[in-house]
Design a protein around this motif. Structure first.
Motif, short mmCIF file in Angstrom:
data_model
loop_
_atom_site.label_atom_id
_atom_site.label_comp_id
_atom_site.label_asym_id
_atom_site.label_seq_id
_atom_site.Cartn_x
_atom_site.Cartn_y
_atom_site.Cartn_z
N TYR A 1 -6.13 -4.65 3.91
CA TYR A 1 -5.57 -4.61 5.27
C TYR A 1 -6.63 -4.24 6.30
O TYR A 1 -6.56 -4.67 7.45
CB TYR A 1 -4.28 -3.79 5.36
CG TYR A 1 -4.36 -2.27 5.30
CD1 TYR A 1 -4.99 -1.52 6.29
CD2 TYR A 1 -3.73 -1.57 4.27
CE1 TYR A 1 -5.03 -0.15 6.25
CE2 TYR A 1 -3.76 -0.19 4.22
CZ TYR A 1 -4.41 0.52 5.21
OH TYR A 1 -4.44 1.89 5.15
N HIS B 1 0.84 -1.21 0.00
CA HIS B 1 0.00 0.00 0.00
C HIS B 1 0.87 1.27 0.00
O HIS B 1 0.63 2.20 -0.74
CB HIS B 1 -0.90 -0.05 1.24
CG HIS B 1 -1.72 1.17 1.48
ND1 HIS B 1 -2.85 1.47 0.74
CD2 HIS B 1 -1.60 2.18 2.40
CE1 HIS B 1 -3.38 2.60 1.20
NE2 HIS B 1 -2.64 3.05 2.20
N GLU C 1 -5.61 -1.21 0.67
CA GLU C 1 -6.25 -0.59 1.84
C GLU C 1 -7.48 -1.40 2.26
O GLU C 1 -7.67 -1.68 3.44
CB GLU C 1 -6.64 0.86 1.53
CG GLU C 1 -7.27 1.56 2.73
CD GLU C 1 -7.46 3.05 2.53
OE1 GLU C 1 -6.69 3.67 1.77
OE2 GLU C 1 -8.38 3.60 3.14
N HIS D 1 -3.07 0.72 -4.56
CA HIS D 1 -3.08 1.48 -3.30
C HIS D 1 -4.45 1.34 -2.63
O HIS D 1 -4.55 1.07 -1.43
CB HIS D 1 -2.76 2.94 -3.61
CG HIS D 1 -2.66 3.82 -2.41
ND1 HIS D 1 -1.61 3.75 -1.51
CD2 HIS D 1 -3.49 4.81 -1.96
CE1 HIS D 1 -1.80 4.66 -0.55
NE2 HIS D 1 -2.93 5.31 -0.80
#
Ligand SMILES: [Fe+2]
Length: 167
Positions: A68, A49, A65, A61
């Motif tokens: 995670y 990321h 996100e 990116h």
């Protein structure tokens, strides 16, 4: 006041909810492996990321996100399941790495190589958790089996999404 005698360290407590102690202990060990692995994967996903560059920057990116954030929530649920079945959850990074089947990303690599590794890691997680579901079902811990079953699909989906970005 005898506050010094208060026990504030987590330790095993008796649970009488239908699953034998030795079976709960086995499941707690299995969950610790899953939580450790999931946490290492969480950290590696953040690494991508932060460091991804190139034409896929924006999509990777954003995607990492989402991944995670999902791992963060799921890991909390699974660690708390260890507590609910009577045992202590991992206490920090060292213990999680010790029990992880996912290898940490120690070197910064080109984005596509790190993503390829994430794909393999998600598949590794799916296999590990599949074993976890079988172990939970064997001792009729349907709650643990249910919690973990959901995770297999999420890891398979994450592997697919990441793979698609580098195909
Ligand atoms: Fe961010």
């Amino acid at each position: 006041m005898a506050h010094s005698s208060m026990k504030t360290v987590a330790k095993e407590f008796p649970v009488d909810a239908g699953v034998d102690r030795k079976d709960r202990q086995k499941l707690a060990k299995m969950l610790t492996r899953i939580v450790g692995s999931s946490h290492v994967l969480y950290a590696k996903t953040r690494g991508v990321h932060w460091n991804v560059v190139g034409p896929t920057f924006y999509s990777l990116h954003k995607m990492t996100e989402e991944h995670y954030e999902d791992l963060h929530v799921a890991n909390d649920d699974m660690a708390e399941r260890i507590r609910a079945i009577g045992f202590a959850a991992p206490t920090g990074i060292t213990e999680m790495i010790e029990h992880s089947v996912i290898t940490d990303q120690e070197k910064l690599l080109p984005a596509n190589e790190m993503v390829k590794e994430l794909v393999e890691d998600h598949e590794k997680m799916a296999r590990l958790i599949r074993d976890g579901v079988a172990a939970a079902e064997e001792v009729e811990d349907v709650k643990t089996a249910d919690l973990l079953t959901e995770r297999i699909g999420v890891h398979e989906e994450s592997a697919w999404m990441l793979r698609a970005t580098i195909s």
